[in-house]
Scaffold this motif. Structure first.
Motif, mmCIF file in Angstrom:
data_model
loop_
_atom_site.group_PDB
_atom_site.id
_atom_site.type_symbol
_atom_site.label_atom_id
_atom_site.label_comp_id
_atom_site.label_asym_id
_atom_site.label_seq_id
_atom_site.Cartn_x
_atom_site.Cartn_y
_atom_site.Cartn_z
ATOM 1 N N PHE A 91 -3.824 -3.345 4.646
ATOM 2 C CA PHE A 91 -4.456 -3.120 2.738
ATOM 3 C C PHE A 91 -3.266 -4.786 2.627
ATOM 4 O O PHE A 91 -3.433 -4.649 1.184
ATOM 5 C CB PHE A 91 -4.378 -2.019 2.093
ATOM 6 N N GLN A 144 0.717 -0.819 -0.044
ATOM 7 C CA GLN A 144 -0.085 0.480 -0.342
ATOM 8 C C GLN A 144 0.922 0.989 0.184
ATOM 9 O O GLN A 144 0.648 2.501 -0.798
ATOM 10 C CB GLN A 144 -0.674 -0.306 0.936
ATOM 11 N N ARG A 150 -9.653 1.653 -0.592
ATOM 12 C CA ARG A 150 -8.096 2.151 -1.112
ATOM 13 C C ARG A 150 -8.476 3.967 -2.069
ATOM 14 O O ARG A 150 -8.299 4.700 -1.280
ATOM 15 C CB ARG A 150 -7.946 1.126 -2.678
ATOM 16 N N ASP A 187 0.571 4.225 -2.894
ATOM 17 C CA ASP A 187 0.248 5.425 -1.832
ATOM 18 C C ASP A 187 1.454 6.494 -3.133
ATOM 19 O O ASP A 187 0.801 7.642 -3.341
ATOM 20 C CB ASP A 187 0.082 5.262 -0.777
ATOM 21 N N TRP A 233 -12.543 -3.535 -1.293
ATOM 22 C CA TRP A 233 -11.484 -3.178 -0.811
ATOM 23 C C TRP A 233 -11.088 -1.622 -1.576
ATOM 24 O O TRP A 233 -10.080 -0.853 -1.784
ATOM 25 C CB TRP A 233 -9.944 -4.521 -1.503
ATOM 26 N N THR A 234 -11.814 -1.941 -3.031
ATOM 27 C CA THR A 234 -11.164 -0.450 -3.942
ATOM 28 C C THR A 234 -12.387 0.260 -3.146
ATOM 29 O O THR A 234 -11.686 1.406 -3.710
ATOM 30 C CB THR A 234 -12.237 -0.757 -5.419
#
Length: 523
Positions: free
Chosen positions: A422, A114, A481, A118, A477-478
């Protein structure tokens, strides 16, 4: 108005670069990348103020380099069209050879996936956050061509640098209002543009240049490298905490990690530091661009041999496929590998006795890559073909609510804990998990937290009848995020927020909450 008499300005700023002085009116350049989410569109922008650069030659080169750096950053993802967070095909496959080469085994713990996502996602936006205009959030980067720190040439070795970045004001002993990037003469005189190098590879009759990332070392890779240094002190932040040129001992010599060979070696020692090292990120993105452009992954240069000195490793690279011709590398050889640390900030280092990760940590298909260390060739690699992952439901960006807390006495979870929470959401090899359904609420159940770490929980908050819900883990999950990218607070290093689950028949929210809060919600 743009001043072109950079020499006199350079003398003044080299002496007084830490003081507040009058500057000329800058050339303003705004980098904009359109974002799409379903039918919604918004723009992400960063404004670059350019000082003391020649209007005819240097400013156009800088503008193009930054546009091309954006192309490289976006190529790191599955699909380099307009990036949409909700599409799993536009995420990062950490089981690929590129990801393992530059970031280590996909299942390495603690997971950095992640964090890597990011950082690269921020680079594609060149700022943290969504949709606000520059005047509101002061997302600016100052660019110079006058060597304000007098560091374009190393005073001890005479080595030349292409660029450097300063984020610390030596006069006030505080972070600058905006980061300063300086582009040195070799940036313009030695490095070529991204497009020129792409054409060279396109026209290569041998088909070997596309196999080696050294053939795409350009002004764009240098610009992207400098972006990666920008830390939490600035609204134009790219890398949480700031990425650095991590030091490691190679062949008995402390060496800064620059370019592919050293970056790949670092990933075999410390995937955790590789995730925070500029050139691991830059050359991963570069390799992905090349793979997409020419249909073959550029496996060279191979990871450096930890037993050889940097000089010996560079000599060994000359025997590998796609090594640039000697006539085209003579000037590059005189150019230093990286940028000077003008702020004198601490640079992380791998422990001197750090061993390489055991080969058993890597998948069987990757073993030939490990065995090729110190060689000039690499046998064919048979990487498994991944079954495609169906697209997930697209969240609504404008519905994200940050600092979403039921209990105001509980703080938001920490950035680092959420990075770990994540980790399962990046396991694209496990298609079964992606397509699995989260549990439907039982009697008296108001929430489900299936992915937690430390203070951080990814939580489904039920809001009604789920009897007809067909949401998948991938959908959850999407959505999570999107909350992470929209609600991370880099000044406090915390994350907290919520977004409605945009799946028919599944009323409720997907939230990032403190684990204590999640436990209270679950009851």
């Amino acid at each position: 108005m743009v001043r072109t008499d950079a020499l006199s300005a350079s003398i003044i700023l080299s002496t007084l670069w830490g003081l507040t002085i009058a500057s000329p009116s800058p050339h303003e350049f705004t980098l904009t990348w359109k974002r799409e989410n379903g039918k919604e569109t918004f723009n992400a922008t960063t404004t670059f103020y350019i000082y003391y650069c020649d209007a005819q030659r240097q400013i156009p080169a800088i503008e193009q380099a930054h546009k091309d750096a954006l192309k490289l950053a976006n190529a790191a993802f599955y699909d380099d069209r307009e990036l949409s967070v909700g599409d799993p095909h536009q995420l990062i496959d950490f089981t690929s050879q590129a990801a393992i080469d530059y970031f280590g085994p996909a299942d390495f713990k603690p997971s950095q996936h992640q964090r890597i996502y990011d950082t690269l996602y921020r680079a594609t936006e060149t700022y943290p956050g969504w949709g606000l205009s520059d005047w509101w959030n002061s997302r600016y980067i100052d660019v110079f061509c006058d060597d304000f720190a007098n560091d374009c040439v190393n005073k001890e070795t005479g080595t030349k640098s292409a660029a450097y970045l300063s984020q610390w004001d030596p006069a006030t002993k505080r972070p600058r209002q905006w980061p300063w990037i300086n582009y040195c003469p070799p940036f313009f005189d030695i490095l070529k543009s991204h497009e020129d190098k792409v054409k060279e590879i396109d026209n290569d009759k041998t088909g070997r240049k596309k196999l080696n990332t050294k053939n795409l070392r350009t002004r764009a890779t240098t610009a992207l490298h400098e972006w990666m240094h920008i830390n939490n002190d600035h609204s134009s932040m790219i890398c949480e905490g700031g990425c650095e040129d991590t030091k490691q001992i190679i062949g008995g010599e402390w060496t800064s990690t620059y370019k592919s060979g050293a970056a790949k070696l670092l990933a075999r020692k410390s995937p955790e530091l590789a995730a925070k090292t500029n050139d691991n990120l830059v050359y991963f993105a570069t390799a992905r661009f090349m793979e997409k452009r020419w249909g073959v992954y550029p496996e060279f240069p191979l990871a450096w041999d930890n037993r050889k000195t940097p000089k010996q490793n560079k000599e060994a690279e000359k025997l590998q496929p796609g090594e640039p011709e000697a006539t085209s590398t003579s000037d590059l050889d005189a150019l230093g590998d990286g940028d000077p640390n003008v702020d004198g900030t601490p640079v992380p280092s791998v422990p001197a006795d750090a061993p390489l990760l055991d080969a058993k940590n890597y998948p069987q298909w990757y073993q030939p890559v490990l065995s090729a260390t110190g060689s000039s060739t690499l046998p064919p690699i048979s990487q498994p073909t991944r079954k495609p992952i169906p697209p997930a439901a697209l969240p609504k960006f404008d519905a994200v609510r940050c600092n979403y807390m039921v209990n105001r006495n509980i703080q938001d979870p920490t950035y680092d804990d959420c990075v770990q929470a994540f980790a399962p959401t990046f396991d694209y090899t496990n298609r079964t998990q992606w397509m699995a359904h989260p549990p439907k609420p039982g009697k008296g159940t108001t929430a489900y937290s299936g992915w937690t770490s430390g203070t951080c929980a990814l939580t489904v908050q039920y809001g009604g009848d789920w009897s007809g819900c067909e949401a998948t883990n991938g959908d959850i999950w999407t959505h999570a995020r999107v909350v992470f990218e929209g609600c991370v607070d880099y000044s406090t290093r915390t994350v907290g927020g919520s977004v409605p689950l945009n799946v028919k028949g599944c009323p409720g929210n997907v939230s990032i909450t403190h684990t204590v809060e999640a436990i209270e919600a679950i009851g």
